[in-house]
Design a protein around this motif. Sequence first.
Motif, PDB file in Angstrom:
ATOM      1  N   VAL A  43       0.841  -1.188   0.000  1.00  0.00           N
ATOM      2  CA  VAL A  43       0.000   0.000   0.000  1.00  0.00           C
ATOM      3  C   VAL A  43       0.875   1.236   0.000  1.00  0.00           C
ATOM      4  O   VAL A  43       2.017   1.211   0.442  1.00  0.00           O
ATOM      5  N   ARG A  44       0.330   2.318  -0.524  1.00  0.00           N
ATOM      6  CA  ARG A  44       1.050   3.581  -0.572  1.00  0.00           C
ATOM      7  C   ARG A  44       0.203   4.656   0.071  1.00  0.00           C
ATOM      8  O   ARG A  44      -1.004   4.708  -0.127  1.00  0.00           O
ATOM      9  N   SER A  45       0.853   5.517   0.833  1.00  0.00           N
ATOM     10  CA  SER A  45       0.131   6.604   1.468  1.00  0.00           C
ATOM     11  C   SER A  45      -0.291   7.628   0.421  1.00  0.00           C
ATOM     12  O   SER A  45       0.270   7.710  -0.672  1.00  0.00           O
ATOM     13  N   GLU A  46      -1.293   8.414   0.789  1.00  0.00           N
ATOM     14  CA  GLU A  46      -1.767   9.437  -0.117  1.00  0.00           C
ATOM     15  C   GLU A  46      -0.680  10.467  -0.378  1.00  0.00           C
ATOM     16  O   GLU A  46       0.224  10.665   0.425  1.00  0.00           O
ATOM     17  N   SER A  47      -0.766  11.113  -1.504  1.00  0.00           N
ATOM     18  CA  SER A  47       0.152  12.197  -1.824  1.00  0.00           C
ATOM     19  C   SER A  47      -0.583  13.518  -1.667  1.00  0.00           C
ATOM     20  O   SER A  47      -1.734  13.654  -2.093  1.00  0.00           O
ATOM     21  N   HIS A  62      -3.421  11.260  12.175  1.00  0.00           N
ATOM     22  CA  HIS A  62      -3.460  12.426  11.302  1.00  0.00           C
ATOM     23  C   HIS A  62      -3.650  11.957   9.861  1.00  0.00           C
ATOM     24  O   HIS A  62      -3.336  10.817   9.515  1.00  0.00           O
ATOM     25  N   VAL A  63      -4.166  12.857   9.027  1.00  0.00           N
ATOM     26  CA  VAL A  63      -4.336  12.500   7.617  1.00  0.00           C
ATOM     27  C   VAL A  63      -2.994  12.112   7.013  1.00  0.00           C
ATOM     28  O   VAL A  63      -2.866  11.108   6.314  1.00  0.00           O
ATOM     29  N   TYR A  64      -1.970  12.898   7.308  1.00  0.00           N
ATOM     30  CA  TYR A  64      -0.612  12.596   6.853  1.00  0.00           C
ATOM     31  C   TYR A  64       0.302  12.538   8.070  1.00  0.00           C
ATOM     32  O   TYR A  64       0.149  13.315   9.008  1.00  0.00           O
ATOM     33  N   SER A  65       1.254  11.626   8.063  1.00  0.00           N
ATOM     34  CA  SER A  65       2.226  11.551   9.149  1.00  0.00           C
ATOM     35  C   SER A  65       3.567  11.099   8.586  1.00  0.00           C
ATOM     36  O   SER A  65       3.628  10.396   7.572  1.00  0.00           O
ATOM     37  N   ALA A  66       4.628  11.512   9.247  1.00  0.00           N
ATOM     38  CA  ALA A  66       5.973  11.144   8.807  1.00  0.00           C
ATOM     39  C   ALA A  66       6.180   9.639   8.964  1.00  0.00           C
ATOM     40  O   ALA A  66       5.571   9.007   9.835  1.00  0.00           O
ATOM     41  N   PRO A  67       7.040   9.035   8.133  1.00  0.00           N
ATOM     42  CA  PRO A  67       7.252   7.577   8.198  1.00  0.00           C
ATOM     43  C   PRO A  67       7.633   7.069   9.579  1.00  0.00           C
ATOM     44  O   PRO A  67       7.234   5.976   9.966  1.00  0.00           O
ATOM     45  N   SER A 117       2.318   8.351  15.316  1.00  0.00           N
ATOM     46  CA  SER A 117       0.908   8.595  15.027  1.00  0.00           C
ATOM     47  C   SER A 117       0.530   7.948  13.695  1.00  0.00           C
ATOM     48  O   SER A 117       1.300   7.985  12.729  1.00  0.00           O
ATOM     49  N   MET A 118      -0.638   7.342  13.636  1.00  0.00           N
ATOM     50  CA  MET A 118      -1.101   6.720  12.399  1.00  0.00           C
ATOM     51  C   MET A 118      -1.466   7.772  11.360  1.00  0.00           C
ATOM     52  O   MET A 118      -2.009   8.826  11.689  1.00  0.00           O
TER      53      MET A 118
END
Length: 232
Positions: free
Chosen positions: A28-32, A176-181, A185-186
Amino acid sequence: MVHHQKSEDPAAIAGLMKLLKQPASQTVRSESMTWLVPGNSSPIWSRRLRYNLEGRPRHQSDTRWREFDVEIENRLWSMWGGLHPRAPWFDSRVRGRQSLGCYVVACCAASIFRRLGDWTSKLLDAIVVNGDKYYRASVEYSQRWDQNLGPDEMSVQCDFQDIHFLVQMELVAFGHVYSAPASSSMSLLEALSYFFTRFQWGILECQERRLAFGFSSSHDGGYFLYDCSEWD
């Protein structure tokens, strides 16, 4: 007064379409963040947009399937109901605040109507009507007419089309919607992946907005999002 609606961001749409056309991956890939469209733009499935994501005109027989608008062929469909929680015939004491009730009922409905073809605009309207009843029943029990009820304050009994449901809501994931690798936090991707290993239907809360979502493994099922608060 007429409000000007900006069209969708071509770069964001192009990036999303490019990814969707790639072969399915096992990872899977996180959103951009480049996929995000400007905040004052119409949703990509808005009927105000003359063309769908594939650049094909809306309201044509080849971009319709039953009561759905085809946004991306064989991948994404949209449907609109005709009843909004702010409709004037709802009780003025709760009018416009019943969305949580509607989202609970949407999850109940999704557990019954598992095939994509089972969904109609009348079903969406029935969800709003029953969501209003469920929310009002919860308010009557709590007597908190001047407050927006939260998940812990909703009734455990919910009815939809003469079927009785026992509702249990719990916090499954937070982040959070986006988070660092390396973040503890998810991200939204991680939270949804975690959720679907354990549950099928749920409610997403983000930036004071909620959405019902879920997954059906039936022959023509799939993932869905339900939003009763959006205007088109």
